[in-house]
Design an enzyme around this catalytic site. Structure first.
Site, PDB file in Angstrom:
ATOM      1  N   VAL A 109      42.190  47.030  30.582  1.00 30.01           N
ATOM      2  CA  VAL A 109      42.822  46.666  29.342  1.00 30.01           C
ATOM      3  C   VAL A 109      42.416  45.017  29.400  1.00 30.01           C
ATOM      4  O   VAL A 109      43.176  44.272  28.329  1.00 30.01           O
ATOM      5  CB  VAL A 109      44.229  47.138  29.474  1.00 30.01           C
ATOM      6  CG1 VAL A 109      44.566  48.103  29.410  1.00 30.01           C
ATOM      7  CG2 VAL A 109      44.721  46.534  30.827  1.00 30.01           C
ATOM      8  N   ASP A 110      41.364  44.767  30.045  1.00 28.82           N
ATOM      9  CA  ASP A 110      41.332  43.410  29.894  1.00 28.82           C
ATOM     10  C   ASP A 110      39.818  42.814  29.528  1.00 28.82           C
ATOM     11  O   ASP A 110      38.970  44.377  28.416  1.00 28.82           O
ATOM     12  CB  ASP A 110      41.256  42.183  30.859  1.00 28.82           C
ATOM     13  CG  ASP A 110      40.313  43.120  31.871  1.00 28.82           C
ATOM     14  OD1 ASP A 110      39.888  43.943  31.915  1.00 28.82           O
ATOM     15  OD2 ASP A 110      40.602  43.002  33.424  1.00 28.82           O
ATOM     16  N   ASP A 111      39.056  42.182  28.779  1.00 27.82           N
ATOM     17  CA  ASP A 111      37.956  41.818  28.434  1.00 27.82           C
ATOM     18  C   ASP A 111      36.736  41.820  29.190  1.00 27.82           C
ATOM     19  O   ASP A 111      35.382  41.683  29.918  1.00 27.82           O
ATOM     20  CB  ASP A 111      37.218  40.666  28.171  1.00 27.82           C
ATOM     21  CG  ASP A 111      38.264  40.563  26.998  1.00 27.82           C
ATOM     22  OD1 ASP A 111      38.613  41.413  25.656  1.00 27.82           O
ATOM     23  OD2 ASP A 111      38.612  39.102  26.264  1.00 27.82           O
TER      24      ASP A 111
END
Ligand code: PRX
Length: 692
Positions: free
Chosen positions: A561-563
């Protein structure tokens, strides 16, 4: 910090049903069996009967104890290892709440041990000196070797003695840049034996990435080999190391010694470039050293290794693991998640350059005295039946791999599998990314002849070992679900505000409380450790993954859910790829997103804005991709370059990745509200260039 600017996505907001609150995230087998719509794969009763954990009831009993009395649960297990001196009291201490001060995790503090001793000497003392420790299978058919536990110890001791002789001491860093030769696990164990901290760099990383890691941890010595063959290709590793060392020296880190294994099947010694005074041939010196070496006894909390991994910012993070907790945790997870028995032959296809190779090629299996297959080559060489050829050759009973390999072999057709017997297989494993149900089924039905449970192990470099995993034989499986937490692990799913969700839910995957294998810090940057992992949702460790829990309590991982993107099970930070791209003289700006990829899981999709006046061309595309390969490594090469006259940004200049993701996956009717963009017109320009 990284924590405050995190960009969360992928998580559909499912309201938590007001179900009864259960401390253990209640797992109700009766419900699971009753539900018609779920596809359950029930374990074979014969398998269950012989398994370490033979039923859900047995699991629950052990799990509950591990949560109610972690100190007692883990002490009992830790007592089965060799400790020069027993740990003190308390068994563990932790603060995982940034609001209460410094994040701090300790297990078995005061205990004095050595993980190499427990892997080798202890197994030999138990009578397993002549058992095969490593079956090594070379790249070429017919090229192989074996080492017994006795022989492995001798080799490890010779290298350990050499390292001591050149001045490597307890706590010193040693960088290892080796392919899957036996020398790679040997090197790790030799470092551990003398208390040195190894930092293995995957041999697919470029010289620039290697240099960056060398400058960060400042090793006395780099261990490498001259070259390696992967499939039909020769890779000149020593040239890469030479460039990295030259680079490091320019940045103030001079490495005195480069110990080089002569891998003459790939390249003769005479053709290897050499720096007199710095470079030493491994085989020339090691034979001169004794085959026994006293171990350096270390505290349970002394560092064991550093392993760099990608995060949301450009700079890789040096994940630090310590000795005692990691030892107990990797050994125990290995034993239960693979239902390990002494007669098993175990093969994990991962490279020791990644955490999977640390915990589940080297330490976990060897702590159990297992026979491990180490494979130098590529799974599609000479053809895509190679894996099953190896399985039959060594009678592999536990086969652990990544979904990307399963999917790529699945495309080649069943015949390449079914022409081999595979009768020895008992258990299959999957790691690195979510395994889609169709790949799961193919793995189960075709590779495992519908006989072998699949352990879909969810974990991370940071967690040291499995956190959520099936225990084969204990549970009915659901294809694509990593099922339930390992002993001692309390996964929680939280919403945006950090509120714990109960029952059937979907949100951000966190962990409450520590477990012995947890990482203790990021090397040289404890603050980044706290902001990245413990500040997003105070009180919890935040994994960076999304997760759904179904009505039966099964966990379904939904991706990062992050980069961070996950390409073929390799973790790559979008920021790293972007910074490589913008270093190209003709690139003005770049934004990278992940897109679904049939084989790799995710592909790398790069939007590139060129310097004013530079025309688009295929040559320029190639040169941009080359830049990324050179700076990070081939595995990080973008799959697609999308020309971008401009990037969609908010008025405050923030790139709207949500929109880029939709364009990249051609979900053009889902772009959402673009009116808040500084220049809404760029979206149409991007769409117009989508297929150019
Ligand atoms: O997104 C998750 C994915 O891999 C990430 C961790 O990557 P790394 O530290 O490189 O370690 C890979 C090997 C443990 C996680 O945040 N991941 C790993 N295993 C699974 C997974 N996603 C779904 N299911 C898994 N079994």
């Amino acid at each position: 910090g990284a924590g405050s600017s995190r960009r969360l996505r992928h998580v559909s907001s499912v309201a938590a049903p007001p179900s009864k609150v259960s401390r253990l995230n209640a797992v109700v087998l009766g419900d699971a069996l009753a539900s018609k719509e779920d596809d359950l794969v029930i374990p074979n009763p014969d398998f269950s009967a012989q398994a370490h954990v033979h039923s859900p009831g047995k699991y629950l009993e052990m799990y509950e104890r591990s949560i109610e009395d972690p100190a007692g649960f883990w002490s009992d297990i830790a007592s089965q290892f060799y400790w020069k001196q027993k740990w003190g009291s308390p068994v563990y201490s932790e603060n995982l709440d940034v609001r209460k001060g410094r994040i701090d995790i300790e297990w078995f503090k005061g205990g004095i041990t050595n993980i190499c001793y427990n892997c080798l000497d202890a197994n030999i003392a138990a009578g397993n000196g002549d058992k095969i420790a490593i079956y090594w299978e070379g790249n070429e058919l017919g090229v192989d070797a074996t080492l017994t536990y006795n022989q492995l110890l001798h080799n490890v001791c010779q290298l350990a003695n050499y390292l001591k002789d050149i001045g490597v001491r307890k706590g010193d860093a040693v960088v290892i840049y080796l392919p899957m030769l036996m020398e790679l696990p040997i090197a790790m164990l030799a470092c551990a034996r003398i208390g040195a901290v190894h930092s293995v760099v995957f041999a697919g990383f470029s010289s620039e990435s290697l240099s960056q890691r060398i400058v960060d941890c400042k090793p006395k010595v780099v261990l490498t080999c001259n070259a390696v063959k992967r499939g039909p290709k020769v890779i000149h590793l020593k040239d890469i190391v030479d460039a990295a060392l030259a680079d490091s020296a320019k940045n103030g880190t001079v490495v005195d010694v480069c110990l080089t294994y002569a891998n003459e099947s790939a390249l003769e010694k005479e053709s290897t470039k050499w720096v007199e005074g710095r470079d030493i041939w491994w085989q020339d010196v090691l034979s001169k050293y004794p085959t026994s070496c006293d171990v350096e006894w270390v505290d349970a909390e002394d560092p064991l290794f550093l392993l760099y991994t990608s995060g949301s910012t450009g700079k890789p993070k040096g994940v630090l693991h310590t000795t005692g907790g990691y030892m107990v945790y990797t050994a125990t997870t290995f034993k239960y998640a693979f239902d390990y028995k002494p007669s098993d032959v175990y093969w994990c296809t991962a490279d020791c350059g990644w955490i999977t190779g640390h915990s589940y090629v080297t330490y976990g299996p060897m702590l159990n005295g297992a026979t491990v297959v180490v494979f130098e080559g590529a799974p599609n060489y000479p053809d895509s039946g190679r894996c099953w050829d190896i399985v039959d050759k060594y009678k592999v009973s536990i086969f652990y791999t990544a979904p990307t390999l399963v999917r790529s072999l699945m495309r080649e057709g069943d015949e390449l599998v079914t022409r081999y017997s595979r009768k020895s297989l008992r258990i299959l494993g999957s790691v690195g990314e979510p395994i889609n149900p169709s790949a799961w089924r193919w793995f189960f039905n075709v590779v495992g002849d519908s006989r072998c449970p699949i352990s879909d192990t969810w974990w991370q470099t940071e967690t040291g070992g499995f956190l959520i995993t099936p225990l084969p034989g204990a549970w009915p499986q659901k294809p694509g679900s990593a099922t339930f937490p390992f002993f001692g692990v309390q996964p929680v799913i939280v919403d945006e505000k950090g509120a714990e969700l109960e029952g059937e839910c979907s949100g951000y995957l966190c962990v409450k409380g520590s477990w012995p294998g947890a990482f203790r810090t990021l090397y040289g940057d404890h603050e980044r450790y706290e902001t990245t992992y413990f500040s997003a949702f105070p009180g919890y460790y935040f994994s960076g993954d999304g997760c759904r829990r179904d009505k039966d309590g099964y966990h379904w991982l939904t991706g990062r859910v992050d980069d961070v993107i996950n390409v073929s099970g390799h973790r790559i930070g979008t920021a790293e790829v972007e910074s490589a791209l913008v270093s190209h003289p003709q690139c003005a700006e770049a934004a990278v997103v992940g897109v679904e990829h049939e084989v790799k899981g995710q592909g790398i999709y790069a939007f590139v804005t060129l310097v004013e006046g530079v025309p688009y061309s295929d040559d320029l595309r190639k040169s941009l991709i080359m830049t990324v390969r050179k700076q990070i490594g081939a595995f990080a090469a973008p799959d697609r370059i999308h020309w971008a006259p401009g990037l969609p940004k908010t008025r405050s200049g923030k790139i709207m990745r949500r929109i880029l993701r939709k364009i990249a996956s051609r979900q053009l009717d889902e772009l959402g509200d673009t009116s808040t963009l500084a220049e809404p017109g760029v979206v149409d320009q991007l769409i117009a260039l989508a297929d150019s």
